[in-house]
Scaffold this active site. Structure first.
Site, PDB file in Angstrom:
ATOM      1  N   TRP A 128       0.931  -0.749  -0.185  1.00 39.58           N
ATOM      2  CA  TRP A 128       0.594   0.030  -0.245  1.00 39.58           C
ATOM      3  C   TRP A 128       0.897   1.144   0.354  1.00 39.58           C
ATOM      4  O   TRP A 128       1.859   1.461   0.619  1.00 39.58           O
ATOM      5  CB  TRP A 128      -0.704   0.204   1.162  1.00 39.58           C
ATOM      6  CG  TRP A 128      -1.729   1.335   1.198  1.00 39.58           C
ATOM      7  CD1 TRP A 128      -2.686   1.261   0.546  1.00 39.58           C
ATOM      8  CD2 TRP A 128      -2.039   1.870   2.594  1.00 39.58           C
ATOM      9  NE1 TRP A 128      -2.822   2.802   1.160  1.00 39.58           N
ATOM     10  CE2 TRP A 128      -2.768   2.906   2.034  1.00 39.58           C
ATOM     11  CE3 TRP A 128      -1.859   1.797   3.908  1.00 39.58           C
ATOM     12  CZ2 TRP A 128      -3.703   3.837   3.133  1.00 39.58           C
ATOM     13  CZ3 TRP A 128      -2.317   2.386   4.870  1.00 39.58           C
ATOM     14  CH2 TRP A 128      -2.720   3.517   4.484  1.00 39.58           C
ATOM     15  N   ASP A 209      -1.816  -6.734   8.599  1.00 41.43           N
ATOM     16  CA  ASP A 209      -2.697  -5.233   8.628  1.00 41.43           C
ATOM     17  C   ASP A 209      -4.098  -5.822   7.730  1.00 41.43           C
ATOM     18  O   ASP A 209      -3.952  -6.413   7.231  1.00 41.43           O
ATOM     19  CB  ASP A 209      -1.448  -4.535   7.045  1.00 41.43           C
ATOM     20  CG  ASP A 209      -3.070  -3.378   6.682  1.00 41.43           C
ATOM     21  OD1 ASP A 209      -2.373  -1.840   6.500  1.00 41.43           O
ATOM     22  OD2 ASP A 209      -3.798  -3.057   6.771  1.00 41.43           O
ATOM     23  N   LYS A 246     -13.390   0.066   5.017  1.00 50.08           N
ATOM     24  CA  LYS A 246     -14.160  -0.625   3.330  1.00 50.08           C
ATOM     25  C   LYS A 246     -15.006  -2.425   3.843  1.00 50.08           C
ATOM     26  O   LYS A 246     -16.308  -1.601   3.018  1.00 50.08           O
ATOM     27  CB  LYS A 246     -13.246  -1.396   2.577  1.00 50.08           C
ATOM     28  CG  LYS A 246     -11.974  -0.422   2.113  1.00 50.08           C
ATOM     29  CD  LYS A 246     -10.680  -0.001   2.813  1.00 50.08           C
ATOM     30  CE  LYS A 246     -10.027   0.951   2.404  1.00 50.08           C
ATOM     31  NZ  LYS A 246      -9.058   0.689   3.188  1.00 50.08           N
TER      32      LYS A 246
HETATM   33  C1  LIG Z   1      -4.023  -2.002   2.947  1.00 47.40           C
HETATM   34  C2  LIG Z   1      -4.182  -1.037   3.790  1.00 47.40           C
HETATM   35  N1  LIG Z   1      -3.966  -0.505   4.841  1.00 47.40           N
HETATM   36  C3  LIG Z   1      -4.412   0.420   5.409  1.00 47.40           C
HETATM   37  C4  LIG Z   1      -5.075   1.214   4.474  1.00 47.40           C
HETATM   38  C5  LIG Z   1      -5.990   2.415   5.535  1.00 47.40           C
HETATM   39  O1  LIG Z   1      -7.337   2.537   5.179  1.00 47.40           O
HETATM   40  P1  LIG Z   1      -8.315   3.737   6.575  1.00 47.40           P
HETATM   41  O2  LIG Z   1      -8.910   2.598   7.400  1.00 47.40           O
HETATM   42  O3  LIG Z   1      -8.812   4.136   5.890  1.00 47.40           O
HETATM   43  O4  LIG Z   1      -7.326   4.439   6.862  1.00 47.40           O
HETATM   44  C6  LIG Z   1      -5.839   0.517   3.259  1.00 47.40           C
HETATM   45  C7  LIG Z   1      -6.788   1.949   2.555  1.00 47.40           C
HETATM   46  N2  LIG Z   1      -6.157   1.885   0.991  1.00 47.40           N
HETATM   47  C8  LIG Z   1      -6.944   2.296   0.265  1.00 47.40           C
HETATM   48  C9  LIG Z   1      -8.270   3.692   0.040  1.00 47.40           C
HETATM   49  C10 LIG Z   1      -7.089   4.907   0.162  1.00 47.40           C
HETATM   50  C11 LIG Z   1      -6.470   4.987   0.653  1.00 47.40           C
HETATM   51  O5  LIG Z   1      -4.964   4.497   0.237  1.00 47.40           O
HETATM   52  O6  LIG Z   1      -5.876   5.665   2.212  1.00 47.40           O
HETATM   53  C12 LIG Z   1      -6.353   2.863  -1.353  1.00 47.40           C
HETATM   54  O7  LIG Z   1      -5.165   2.135  -1.250  1.00 47.40           O
HETATM   55  O8  LIG Z   1      -6.663   2.740  -2.128  1.00 47.40           O
HETATM   56  C13 LIG Z   1      -5.516  -0.461   2.950  1.00 47.40           C
HETATM   57  O9  LIG Z   1      -5.935  -0.966   1.522  1.00 47.40           O
END
Ligand SMILES: Cc1[nH+]cc(COP(=O)(O)O)c(CN[C@@H](CCC(=O)O)C(=O)O)c1O
Length: 397
Positions: A128, A209, A246
């Protein structure tokens, strides 16, 4: 001379910046395959019914707005830990609410910097886009282990195990629990067993993660099986960043947890006391509304069942769109192999498109995705999949 004269203009975020470019595009055919956020077949954001009903129930209770404890809403964090770890092991788990997954990664990085200082954390290649920055800002050095095989668009297990085995004993290893971002390539159960054995033999620390539990296979227990296997063995120390962005559509409510698994309840208490000391000066205590919603959905049996159905539906729509895109591309007579579109799992497909091809998709076809060729499958609908396939075919033939 301004006090800020030395502040340069920074680049837009590789992922979130795509949505800005998409919004600026006025063409009706435009498609946003950038940000990993679920969209319905109508291309719209989706507020789950289980979430909407939980929110209505909470609003009817006219609750106060008092501070939460440093570790957040216990009704939420205990239910979230149960969802992640399954019924057992909970008396060993030190869990705190976090500012979604990113916040959990940040707490975990800071925790490791404090109690395993001087060590580097190793993330998959690729991973990521925000992982490196989060951990560097925690003061950790960041390394990489081989993960994706561009020849097969699958897992380079040999390379991964060789790299992890070669790390200094007791290194910090970040693992995506399911639905790997950006590749969509997950180890099979047998491959996970090999990964677990190497991590344990080398006495490495496993930081999972889990941002997509239930979103990969549609089954929350199946998607947590690698994490639970490590915890059940209780050989490698385990930390977890859990996001409800998500799988529950709580993106902007910023709902998640961070947890560390100890050996017993006494160790759990020591761990939690130090997590609180870390969080207090970071943001003191977390936002209450999203946690109330998430706690309600998890603890009300009817809402929980409704949610489990909704997360399965989201996963299934993604899987249908994978098949549709592959089918359309093959129907167009594309000479390239596209089996990886359906072999991969979760929110993303690592298409193998080059940055130049990605740029052409945006400039000539109004199709937006990140320059590494990652496609957020949720942006595909029955209404745009044909146009998308034609666009990809045009830049790859
Ligand atoms: C692997 C992973 N870990 C952590 C997160 C963090 O998510 P949050 O719970 O909202 O803090 C995300 C979101 N990544 C998607 C959403 C946009 C972003 O980059 O942030 C993405 O890769 O599009 C991941 O894809």
């Amino acid at each position: 001379l301004s006090a800020w004269a030395q502040v340069e203009m920074g680049p837009p975020d590789a992922i979130l910046g795509i949505t800005e470019a998409y919004k600026r595009d006025g063409d009706a055919r435009k498609i946003n395959l950038g940000v990993g956020a679920y969209r319905t077949d109508a291309g719209k954001p989706y507020v789950l019914s289980s979430v909407a009903q939980a929110e209505q129930s909470i609003l009817r209770q006219s609750l106060d707005k008092e501070y939460l404890p440093i570790t957040g809403l216990a009704k939420f964090t205990s239910a979230a830990a149960s969802l992640a770890y399954g019924g057992d092991a909970l008396e060993r788990v030190a869990v705190t609410q976090s500012i979604s997954g990113t916040g959990a990664l940040r707490i975990g990085g800071a925790f490791l910097e404090r109690f395993h200082s001087g060590k580097a954390i190793y993330v998959p290649g690729p991973t990521w886009g925000n992982h490196g920055a989060v951990f560097r800002d925690c003061g950790l050095k960041v390394g990489q282990y081989r993960y994706f095989d561009p020849q097969t668009n699958g897992l380079n297990l040999g390379g991964m195990l060789e790299d992890i085995r070669a790390l200094p004993k007791g290194s910090l290893v970040l693992l995506h629990a399911c639905a790997h971002n950006p590749t969509g390539v997950d180890p099979s159960a047998a491959q996970w067993a090999e990964i677990q054995r190497v991590v344990e033999e080398c006495e490495h620390v496993a930081f999972f993660d889990m941002a997509y539990q239930g979103f990969a296979s549609g089954d929350v227990d199946r998607d947590a099986s690698a994490l639970r296997s490590f915890v059940a063995a209780n050989r490698a120390p385990v930390l977890l960043a859990q996001s409800f962005a998500k799988n529950r559509g709580l993106y902007g409510e910023r709902v998640g947890t961070f947890s560390v698994v100890g050996n017993d309840s006494a160790e759990r208490d020591r761990l939690l006391s130090q997590v609180k000391i870390l969080v207090r000066p970071m943001y003191s205590n977390p936002p209450v509304h999203g946690a109330r919603i998430a706690g309600e959905v998890l603890s009300d049996p009817a809402l929980r069942q409704m949610w489990l159905g909704e997360v399965r539906e989201m996963a299934e729509r993604i899987i249908r769109m994978r098949a549709a895109l592959r089918g359309e591309l093959e129907g167009l007579g594309s000479k390239k192999k596209w089996n990886h579109i359906t072999d991969q799992i979760g929110m993303f497909c690592f298409t193998g498109l080059s940055p130049a091809q990605v740029d052409r998709l945006a400039s000539e076809f109004h199709v937006y995705l990140t320059r590494d060729g990652r496609v957020s499958i949720a942006g595909i609908t029955t209404g745009n999949v044909k146009y998308l396939a034609e666009s990809i075919h045009n830049v790859t033939k």
